[in-house]
Design a protein around this motif. Structure first.
Motif, PDB file in Angstrom:
ATOM      1  N   ILE A 121     -19.058  36.329  46.908  1.00  0.00           N
ATOM      2  CA  ILE A 121     -20.161  35.577  47.545  1.00  0.00           C
ATOM      3  C   ILE A 121     -20.202  34.377  47.146  1.00  0.00           C
ATOM      4  O   ILE A 121     -20.218  33.232  47.889  1.00  0.00           O
ATOM      5  CB  ILE A 121     -21.317  36.558  47.749  1.00  0.00           C
ATOM      6  CG1 ILE A 121     -21.215  37.708  48.461  1.00  0.00           C
ATOM      7  CG2 ILE A 121     -22.666  35.642  48.242  1.00  0.00           C
ATOM      8  CD1 ILE A 121     -22.414  38.622  48.497  1.00  0.00           C
ATOM      9  N   THR A 122     -20.370  34.307  45.999  1.00  0.00           N
ATOM     10  CA  THR A 122     -20.640  32.857  45.399  1.00  0.00           C
ATOM     11  C   THR A 122     -19.297  32.073  45.443  1.00  0.00           C
ATOM     12  O   THR A 122     -19.559  30.689  45.409  1.00  0.00           O
ATOM     13  CB  THR A 122     -20.893  32.869  43.829  1.00  0.00           C
ATOM     14  OG1 THR A 122     -20.004  33.682  43.139  1.00  0.00           O
ATOM     15  CG2 THR A 122     -22.132  33.671  43.464  1.00  0.00           C
ATOM     16  N   THR A 155     -17.009  27.300  48.594  1.00  0.00           N
ATOM     17  CA  THR A 155     -16.002  26.809  49.640  1.00  0.00           C
ATOM     18  C   THR A 155     -16.981  26.167  50.533  1.00  0.00           C
ATOM     19  O   THR A 155     -16.540  24.969  51.061  1.00  0.00           O
ATOM     20  CB  THR A 155     -15.268  27.971  50.240  1.00  0.00           C
ATOM     21  OG1 THR A 155     -14.536  28.884  49.242  1.00  0.00           O
ATOM     22  CG2 THR A 155     -14.420  27.450  51.059  1.00  0.00           C
ATOM     23  N   LEU A 156     -17.969  26.656  51.363  1.00  0.00           N
ATOM     24  CA  LEU A 156     -18.916  26.203  52.025  1.00  0.00           C
ATOM     25  C   LEU A 156     -19.528  24.817  51.790  1.00  0.00           C
ATOM     26  O   LEU A 156     -19.535  23.750  52.455  1.00  0.00           O
ATOM     27  CB  LEU A 156     -19.769  27.159  52.520  1.00  0.00           C
ATOM     28  CG  LEU A 156     -21.039  26.721  53.700  1.00  0.00           C
ATOM     29  CD1 LEU A 156     -20.199  26.576  55.161  1.00  0.00           C
ATOM     30  CD2 LEU A 156     -21.977  27.685  54.082  1.00  0.00           C
ATOM     31  N   LEU A 157     -19.849  24.982  50.173  1.00  0.00           N
ATOM     32  CA  LEU A 157     -20.099  23.488  49.734  1.00  0.00           C
ATOM     33  C   LEU A 157     -19.201  22.622  49.805  1.00  0.00           C
ATOM     34  O   LEU A 157     -19.751  21.501  50.450  1.00  0.00           O
ATOM     35  CB  LEU A 157     -20.806  23.876  48.521  1.00  0.00           C
ATOM     36  CG  LEU A 157     -21.696  22.719  47.663  1.00  0.00           C
ATOM     37  CD1 LEU A 157     -22.728  22.237  48.601  1.00  0.00           C
ATOM     38  CD2 LEU A 157     -21.711  23.118  46.104  1.00  0.00           C
ATOM     39  N   GLU A 200     -12.781  25.679  38.061  1.00  0.00           N
ATOM     40  CA  GLU A 200     -12.103  26.044  36.959  1.00  0.00           C
ATOM     41  C   GLU A 200     -12.665  27.265  36.304  1.00  0.00           C
ATOM     42  O   GLU A 200     -11.883  28.165  35.654  1.00  0.00           O
ATOM     43  CB  GLU A 200     -12.076  24.698  35.890  1.00  0.00           C
ATOM     44  CG  GLU A 200     -11.083  23.888  36.322  1.00  0.00           C
ATOM     45  CD  GLU A 200      -9.862  24.128  36.483  1.00  0.00           C
ATOM     46  OE1 GLU A 200      -9.238  24.874  35.858  1.00  0.00           O
ATOM     47  OE2 GLU A 200      -9.396  24.208  37.831  1.00  0.00           O
ATOM     48  N   LEU A 201     -14.071  27.742  36.421  1.00  0.00           N
ATOM     49  CA  LEU A 201     -14.674  28.680  35.754  1.00  0.00           C
ATOM     50  C   LEU A 201     -14.160  29.884  36.635  1.00  0.00           C
ATOM     51  O   LEU A 201     -14.158  31.107  36.007  1.00  0.00           O
ATOM     52  CB  LEU A 201     -16.071  28.584  35.721  1.00  0.00           C
ATOM     53  CG  LEU A 201     -16.603  27.427  34.752  1.00  0.00           C
ATOM     54  CD1 LEU A 201     -17.977  27.133  34.929  1.00  0.00           C
ATOM     55  CD2 LEU A 201     -16.259  27.750  33.303  1.00  0.00           C
ATOM     56  N   TYR A 202     -14.135  29.816  38.055  1.00  0.00           N
ATOM     57  CA  TYR A 202     -13.614  30.794  38.747  1.00  0.00           C
ATOM     58  C   TYR A 202     -12.222  31.221  38.321  1.00  0.00           C
ATOM     59  O   TYR A 202     -11.848  32.507  38.256  1.00  0.00           O
ATOM     60  CB  TYR A 202     -13.685  30.373  40.105  1.00  0.00           C
ATOM     61  CG  TYR A 202     -15.025  30.542  41.012  1.00  0.00           C
ATOM     62  CD1 TYR A 202     -15.562  31.698  41.090  1.00  0.00           C
ATOM     63  CD2 TYR A 202     -15.352  29.530  41.269  1.00  0.00           C
ATOM     64  CE1 TYR A 202     -16.837  31.849  41.605  1.00  0.00           C
ATOM     65  CE2 TYR A 202     -16.763  29.613  42.097  1.00  0.00           C
ATOM     66  CZ  TYR A 202     -17.366  30.896  42.333  1.00  0.00           C
ATOM     67  OH  TYR A 202     -18.808  31.051  42.717  1.00  0.00           O
ATOM     68  N   LEU A 203     -11.414  30.273  37.997  1.00  0.00           N
ATOM     69  CA  LEU A 203     -10.040  30.658  37.850  1.00  0.00           C
ATOM     70  C   LEU A 203      -9.985  31.450  36.453  1.00  0.00           C
ATOM     71  O   LEU A 203      -9.149  32.468  36.218  1.00  0.00           O
ATOM     72  CB  LEU A 203      -9.155  29.297  37.549  1.00  0.00           C
ATOM     73  CG  LEU A 203      -8.823  28.557  38.980  1.00  0.00           C
ATOM     74  CD1 LEU A 203      -8.060  27.339  38.809  1.00  0.00           C
ATOM     75  CD2 LEU A 203      -8.141  29.634  40.007  1.00  0.00           C
ATOM     76  N   TYR A 204     -10.576  30.939  35.450  1.00  0.00           N
ATOM     77  CA  TYR A 204     -10.770  31.419  34.150  1.00  0.00           C
ATOM     78  C   TYR A 204     -11.206  33.097  34.552  1.00  0.00           C
ATOM     79  O   TYR A 204     -10.659  33.937  33.852  1.00  0.00           O
ATOM     80  CB  TYR A 204     -11.585  30.724  33.371  1.00  0.00           C
ATOM     81  CG  TYR A 204     -11.460  31.329  31.911  1.00  0.00           C
ATOM     82  CD1 TYR A 204     -10.260  31.172  31.052  1.00  0.00           C
ATOM     83  CD2 TYR A 204     -12.651  32.037  31.375  1.00  0.00           C
ATOM     84  CE1 TYR A 204     -10.334  32.043  29.901  1.00  0.00           C
ATOM     85  CE2 TYR A 204     -12.496  32.601  29.983  1.00  0.00           C
ATOM     86  CZ  TYR A 204     -11.218  32.476  29.250  1.00  0.00           C
ATOM     87  OH  TYR A 204     -11.390  33.076  27.977  1.00  0.00           O
ATOM     88  N   PRO A 243     -11.821  36.162  49.136  1.00  0.00           N
ATOM     89  CA  PRO A 243     -11.909  34.910  49.805  1.00  0.00           C
ATOM     90  C   PRO A 243     -11.138  33.828  49.143  1.00  0.00           C
ATOM     91  O   PRO A 243     -10.898  32.611  49.290  1.00  0.00           O
ATOM     92  CB  PRO A 243     -13.420  34.516  49.611  1.00  0.00           C
ATOM     93  CG  PRO A 243     -13.663  35.139  48.233  1.00  0.00           C
ATOM     94  CD  PRO A 243     -12.888  36.386  48.264  1.00  0.00           C
ATOM     95  N   TYR A 244     -10.434  34.094  48.001  1.00  0.00           N
ATOM     96  CA  TYR A 244      -9.498  33.228  47.000  1.00  0.00           C
ATOM     97  C   TYR A 244      -8.414  32.534  47.724  1.00  0.00           C
ATOM     98  O   TYR A 244      -8.034  31.747  47.139  1.00  0.00           O
ATOM     99  CB  TYR A 244      -9.098  33.810  45.812  1.00  0.00           C
ATOM    100  CG  TYR A 244     -10.259  34.733  45.045  1.00  0.00           C
ATOM    101  CD1 TYR A 244     -11.501  33.890  44.694  1.00  0.00           C
ATOM    102  CD2 TYR A 244     -10.451  36.125  44.969  1.00  0.00           C
ATOM    103  CE1 TYR A 244     -12.547  34.393  44.142  1.00  0.00           C
ATOM    104  CE2 TYR A 244     -11.594  36.599  44.501  1.00  0.00           C
ATOM    105  CZ  TYR A 244     -12.658  35.802  44.082  1.00  0.00           C
ATOM    106  OH  TYR A 244     -13.687  36.389  43.399  1.00  0.00           O
ATOM    107  N   ALA A 245      -8.067  33.177  48.882  1.00  0.00           N
ATOM    108  CA  ALA A 245      -7.032  32.230  49.631  1.00  0.00           C
ATOM    109  C   ALA A 245      -7.516  30.993  50.091  1.00  0.00           C
ATOM    110  O   ALA A 245      -6.682  30.269  50.455  1.00  0.00           O
ATOM    111  CB  ALA A 245      -6.447  33.421  50.683  1.00  0.00           C
TER     112      ALA A 245
END
Length: 210
Positions: free
Chosen positions: A4-5, A10-12, A93-97, A185-187
């Protein structure tokens, strides 16, 4: 909650780009429609079942964004939201980690690997601060070089992501492949977030400013 975050991030990106480009409805419509298409395909596990289609989606992303760039180039836009978009790369980058820790992509795609994109995000905050007091910063060689380095960094991350994903051209990351980009949603990361960040860099270059 993590998904969700990420959707909110992405929306931001989409809304900031909409704000930056003078609320260009056509570009928002194009990007929004493409985001919906990618979301439907990834939600339906189309990419996971047939990773080759993910490569086709990336080609489609390039074509979509060439159209958007032609629409926006040379028009008046707001610099601040474009720099805010670049600063959001810290969050990405924090998401990727986090995805790496959850074994959804290889370490090489994170700031603990060969991904230094987080430094572009941090420096974007510095440029935003400098721009607030002296907008002449936009004309300096340092800022121009920074934009090109930012673009190269994004391209490098995308290439690494593709070559480490379970597609026919995979070259590394076999022990922990990049499967995150094949699912919702990572696509939306390589198909929406990265193109908007690249597009924002291009608009910040003198050749694109009116």
């Amino acid at each position: 909650m993590r998904e969700i975050t990420f959707l909110g991030t992405t929306l931001l990106f989409l809304l900031l780009f909409y704000w930056a480009t003078g609320q260009g409805r056509k570009s928002l419509l194009i990007n929004g429609t493409w985001a919906i298409v990618i979301s439907i395909l990834s939600l339906g596990d189309i990419f996971s079942a047939n990773p080759k289609l993910f490569l086709a989606a990336l080609i489609g992303t390039i074509l979509v964004n060439i159209t958007v760039y032609r629409e926006e180039r040379g028009t008046h836009f707001r610099v601040a939201p474009l720099l805010i978009i670049q600063s959001l790369r810290i969050i990405v980058e924090l998401y990727l980690y986090n995805l790496y820790l959850n074994k959804l992509l290889p370490k090489v795609m994170t700031f603990r690997g060969s991904n230094f994109d987080i430094f572009i995000g941090v420096s974007a905050l510095l440029f935003l601060l400098l721009y607030t007091f002296r907008n002449v910063i936009l004309q300096t060689p340092v800022f121009i070089i920074w934009n090109y380095v930012g673009i190269l960094s994004l391209v490098s991350v995308v290439v690494t992501g593709v070559l480490s994903s379970p597609v026919p051209i995979q070259q590394f990351g076999f022990e922990q492949p990049n499967t995150a980009v094949l699912v919702f949603p990572y696509a939306l990361l390589p198909t929406i977030i990265v193109p908007i960040a690249i597009h924002s860099h291009l608009l910040l270059l003198p050749a694109s400013r009116p």
